[in-house]
Design an enzyme around this catalytic site. Structure first.
Site, short mmCIF file in Angstrom:
data_model
loop_
_atom_site.label_atom_id
_atom_site.label_comp_id
_atom_site.label_asym_id
_atom_site.label_seq_id
_atom_site.Cartn_x
_atom_site.Cartn_y
_atom_site.Cartn_z
N ASN A 87 14.53 1.12 -0.64
CA ASN A 87 13.18 0.67 -1.01
C ASN A 87 12.07 1.43 -0.29
O ASN A 87 10.97 1.54 -0.82
CB ASN A 87 13.08 -0.84 -0.69
N TYR A 152 4.76 11.84 -6.06
CA TYR A 152 5.36 10.51 -6.23
C TYR A 152 6.09 10.42 -7.57
O TYR A 152 7.22 9.94 -7.65
CB TYR A 152 4.24 9.46 -6.14
N LYS A 156 10.11 9.71 -8.14
CA LYS A 156 10.62 8.51 -8.81
C LYS A 156 11.39 8.86 -10.09
O LYS A 156 12.37 8.19 -10.43
CB LYS A 156 9.48 7.52 -9.09
P1 NDP Z 1 4.68 -0.78 1.38
O1 NDP Z 1 3.85 0.37 1.83
O2 NDP Z 1 4.22 -2.18 1.63
O3 NDP Z 1 6.15 -0.66 1.99
C1 NDP Z 1 6.80 0.55 2.16
C2 NDP Z 1 7.82 0.35 3.27
O4 NDP Z 1 8.53 1.56 3.46
C3 NDP Z 1 7.18 -0.01 4.58
O5 NDP Z 1 7.82 -1.17 5.11
C4 NDP Z 1 7.40 1.20 5.47
O6 NDP Z 1 7.67 0.78 6.79
C5 NDP Z 1 8.66 1.79 4.84
N1 NDP Z 1 8.76 3.22 5.08
C6 NDP Z 1 7.96 4.21 4.59
N2 NDP Z 1 8.37 5.40 5.04
C7 NDP Z 1 9.46 5.17 5.83
C8 NDP Z 1 10.33 6.00 6.58
N3 NDP Z 1 10.16 7.32 6.63
N4 NDP Z 1 11.34 5.42 7.26
C9 NDP Z 1 11.52 4.08 7.24
N5 NDP Z 1 10.74 3.24 6.53
C10 NDP Z 1 9.71 3.78 5.85
O7 NDP Z 1 4.94 -0.52 -0.16
P2 NDP Z 1 5.59 -1.40 -1.31
O8 NDP Z 1 6.27 -2.60 -0.79
O9 NDP Z 1 4.57 -1.55 -2.36
O10 NDP Z 1 6.67 -0.35 -1.86
C11 NDP Z 1 8.06 -0.48 -1.69
C12 NDP Z 1 8.77 0.39 -2.72
O11 NDP Z 1 8.41 -0.05 -4.02
C13 NDP Z 1 8.40 1.88 -2.64
O12 NDP Z 1 9.55 2.65 -2.90
C14 NDP Z 1 7.40 2.03 -3.76
O13 NDP Z 1 7.36 3.34 -4.25
C15 NDP Z 1 7.95 1.05 -4.78
N6 NDP Z 1 7.00 0.61 -5.79
C16 NDP Z 1 5.94 -0.20 -5.48
C17 NDP Z 1 5.10 -0.65 -6.48
C18 NDP Z 1 3.97 -1.59 -6.22
O14 NDP Z 1 3.28 -1.95 -7.18
N7 NDP Z 1 3.72 -2.02 -4.99
C19 NDP Z 1 5.27 -0.24 -7.85
C20 NDP Z 1 6.40 0.62 -8.07
C21 NDP Z 1 7.22 1.01 -7.07
P3 NDP Z 1 7.05 1.49 8.10
O15 NDP Z 1 5.60 1.69 7.87
O16 NDP Z 1 7.41 0.54 9.19
O17 NDP Z 1 7.81 2.78 8.22
#
Ligand code: NDP
Length: 249
Positions: A87, A152, A156
């Protein structure tokens, strides 16, 4: 020895947004859930919220070389991995001509290459178990063209491709691979992408037949279903959870 009486899941990016909602569903259903992220505060807040079945690990999944030992340590501590939810993801909104090679590579590394590398390390342990479920988190950006998110979109669309390729190769070994394609879900990532851009937000909602953003828990419900026995004959699908956005006019 594999323990049939427990289930162990890894949720990358499980400290916030969609990942946190998935981890919440897992924990509520008795699954030992390892949440991975880079931000200590997010992880400790998640632990506080989710309780004893939540096991935070501070790790950067884009550090590819470290992933096999991360997985080995999880196996040492938990004995097995039944579920992997890829995720963690980052977005980058920039004009096509302003996106540098480094920008592009950074998004690909986190959203795609890390998914491949972590899955490969986990699958090496799932094969001897003879079972496992992997869920990749895709996006509407893989279903149709969106402006200003070139890296992005590339990442995806490739997630959909590797989901199918992994499914045909690994399903005969008892490992089901599926993806969820969230529509527009109310999280911090969406707030950054849409709140500063009312036209984009109206456009997103305008083509969503249900007329509102989804909740992270909607994705959590879909993930819980896909990794459960209720989905035991489902593999290789990209499941839109999007209020109809992908088929909206
Ligand atoms: P957030 O930004 O809230 O969450 C992303 C999470 O990924 C964070 O907890 C962050 O944690 C973690 N993360 C990012 N980079 C790293 C890394 N290098 N290593 C470890 N952890 C990492 O976004 P969303 O919850 O919205 O997104 C979650 C997923 O859903 C993503 O893949 C996004 O592309 C996908 N998505 C979201 C949509 C939406 O409408 N929100 C729509 C379509 C897809 P930390 O900062 O602690 O590293």
């Amino acid at each position: 020895m594999y323990d049939n009486n427990k289930r162990v899941a890894i949720v990358t990016g499980g400290g916030s947004g969609i990942g946190l909602a998935i981890a919440q569903k897992f924990v509520d259903n008795g699954i030992e859930t390892i949440v991975i992220g880079r931000n200590e505060k997010k992880l400790s807040d998640a632990k506080q919220l989710l309780g004893e079945r939540c096991h935070p690990i501070n790790h950067d999944v884009s550090d590819l070389a470290s992933l096999p030992s991360l997985v080995d340590n999880i196996i040492r501590d938990f004995g097995q991995i039944d579920i992997l939810v890829n995720n963690a993801g980052i977005n980058m909104k920039k004009d096509f001509t302003e996106t540098t090679d480094e920008d592009f590579q950074q998004v690909i590394n986190t959203n795609l290459t890390a998914v491949f590398s972590l899955s490969r390390a986990v699958v090496k342990h799932m094969i001897p178990q003879g079972k496992g479920s992997i869920i990749n988190i895709s996006s509407m950006a893989a279903q149709y063209g969106m402006p200003r998110v070139i890296s992005y979109s590339a990442s995806k669309a490739a997630i959909d491709g590797i989901t199918r390729a992994m499914a045909v190769e690994l399903s005969p070994k008892g490992i089901r691979i599926n993806a969820i394609a969230p529509g527009f879900i109310a999280t911090a990532m969406t707030a950054v992408a849409l709140d500063s851009d009312p036209e984009r937000k109206n456009k997103a909602l305008g083509r969503t037949p249900m007329g509102h953003l989804g909740q992270p828990s909607d994705i959590g419900d879909a993930a819980l279903f896909l990794c459960s026995d209720a989905a035991k004959y489902i593999t290789g699908v990209i499941l839109p959870v999007d209020g109809g956005n992908s088929i909206g006019f």
